[in-house]
Design a protein around this motif. Structure first.
Motif, PDB file in Angstrom:
ATOM      1  N   LEU A 196      -0.745  -9.582  -2.998  1.00 16.85           N
ATOM      2  CA  LEU A 196      -1.577  -8.147  -2.672  1.00 16.85           C
ATOM      3  C   LEU A 196      -0.762  -6.723  -2.540  1.00 16.85           C
ATOM      4  O   LEU A 196      -2.166  -6.527  -1.819  1.00 16.85           O
ATOM      5  CB  LEU A 196      -2.615  -9.020  -1.336  1.00 16.85           C
ATOM      6  CG  LEU A 196      -3.846  -9.914  -2.534  1.00 16.85           C
ATOM      7  CD1 LEU A 196      -4.490 -10.966  -1.295  1.00 16.85           C
ATOM      8  CD2 LEU A 196      -3.832  -9.947  -3.341  1.00 16.85           C
ATOM      9  N   ALA A 197       0.251  -7.268  -1.351  1.00 18.77           N
ATOM     10  CA  ALA A 197       0.801  -6.743  -0.707  1.00 18.77           C
ATOM     11  C   ALA A 197       1.812  -5.258  -1.545  1.00 18.77           C
ATOM     12  O   ALA A 197       0.783  -4.010  -2.044  1.00 18.77           O
ATOM     13  CB  ALA A 197       2.293  -6.747  -0.122  1.00 18.77           C
ATOM     14  N   VAL A 198       1.749  -5.611  -2.917  1.00 17.06           N
ATOM     15  CA  VAL A 198       2.040  -4.837  -4.372  1.00 17.06           C
ATOM     16  C   VAL A 198       0.878  -3.981  -4.531  1.00 17.06           C
ATOM     17  O   VAL A 198       0.928  -2.884  -4.806  1.00 17.06           O
ATOM     18  CB  VAL A 198       2.739  -5.806  -5.885  1.00 17.06           C
ATOM     19  CG1 VAL A 198       3.200  -5.366  -6.337  1.00 17.06           C
ATOM     20  CG2 VAL A 198       4.152  -6.943  -4.345  1.00 17.06           C
ATOM     21  N   ALA A 199      -0.382  -5.297  -4.962  1.00 17.73           N
ATOM     22  CA  ALA A 199      -1.559  -4.438  -5.332  1.00 17.73           C
ATOM     23  C   ALA A 199      -1.822  -3.306  -4.565  1.00 17.73           C
ATOM     24  O   ALA A 199      -1.989  -2.051  -4.921  1.00 17.73           O
ATOM     25  CB  ALA A 199      -1.995  -5.162  -5.236  1.00 17.73           C
ATOM     26  N   ALA A 200      -1.922  -3.473  -3.267  1.00 18.95           N
ATOM     27  CA  ALA A 200      -2.586  -1.900  -2.070  1.00 18.95           C
ATOM     28  C   ALA A 200      -1.628  -1.230  -2.306  1.00 18.95           C
ATOM     29  O   ALA A 200      -1.860   0.194  -2.162  1.00 18.95           O
ATOM     30  CB  ALA A 200      -2.326  -3.053  -1.220  1.00 18.95           C
ATOM     31  N   SER A 201      -0.171  -1.800  -2.430  1.00 10.68           N
ATOM     32  CA  SER A 201       0.830  -0.124  -2.265  1.00 10.68           C
ATOM     33  C   SER A 201       0.962   0.135  -3.556  1.00 10.68           C
ATOM     34  O   SER A 201       1.043   1.770  -4.086  1.00 10.68           O
ATOM     35  CB  SER A 201       2.739  -0.459  -2.206  1.00 10.68           C
ATOM     36  OG  SER A 201       2.777  -0.517  -2.176  1.00 10.68           O
ATOM     37  N   ALA A 202       0.571  -0.496  -4.846  1.00 11.98           N
ATOM     38  CA  ALA A 202       0.588   0.303  -6.390  1.00 11.98           C
ATOM     39  C   ALA A 202      -0.913   1.452  -6.019  1.00 11.98           C
ATOM     40  O   ALA A 202      -0.757   2.388  -6.831  1.00 11.98           O
ATOM     41  CB  ALA A 202       0.459  -1.106  -7.549  1.00 11.98           C
TER      42      ALA A 202
END
Length: 131
Positions: A89-95
Motif C-alpha cells: 500500500l505504501a508503494v501504491a500511494a507513492s506511485a
C-alpha cells in the motif's frame, strides 16, 4: 480447501498505536483476501511483484531526461496497480502521488519519484523477509 496464510500482525496495530495516515508497507491481510488464503499463490504473487518492482525501481532511478514524462507516467501507473493487488500500500500511494505530479507538471515530481524508489525498496525488503 487451502489453509489460510499465516499473517504476522505488527504489535502497533494490535495496540492501536499505528499511524493510519501512513499506509502499510505490506498488508498481508489484503493479500490473503486477494488470494482466498492460498499461501502458494501469495508467494508467487509476491515473488512476481518483487521482480517487477526491482526492475521498475532501476528505471525510475535513471536520470530524468526531457520528454520522458510519458514513459515515467506509465511506469508509475503500472506499479500502482501491481502494488495494490499484493497489498504494497505504501508503494501504491507513492506511485499514485508520483503519477499525479507527472500528469500535472508538478515541480515536486523528482522528490516524489525518489520517495517512490524508497517505498519500493522497503516493500522489497519486507517481501525478502517473508520469503
Amino acid at each position: 480447501m487451502a489453509n489460510p496464510a499465516v499473517v504476522d500482525i505488527p504489535g502497533e496495530i494490535l495496540s492501536g498505536e499505528r499511524n493510519f495516515e501512513e499506509p502499510l508497507v505490506l498488508d498481508l491481510v489484503h493479500l490473503s483476501r486477494q488470494t482466498f488464503g492460498d499461501h502458494a499463490l501469495e508467494v508467487e504473487l509476491l515473488t512476481l511483484f518483487e521482480r517487477q518492482a526491482a526492475h521498475l525501481a532501476v528505471r525510475l532511478a535513471d536520470p530524468r531526461c526531457p520528454g520522458d514524462s510519458r514513459a515515467r507516467l506509465e511506469l508509475a501507473h503500472m506499479l500502482k496497480g501491481s502494488a495494490r493487488s499484493v497489498g504494497a500500500l505504501a508503494v501504491a500511494a507513492s506511485a499514485e502521488a508520483y503519477e499525479t505530479a507527472l500528469r500535472h507538471g508538478d515541480e515536486a515530481e523528482a522528490r516524489l519519484c525518489d520517495a517512490l524508489v524508497v517505498h519500493i525498496e522497503a516493500a522489497r525488503a519486507a517481501i525478502a523477509e517473508l520469503l
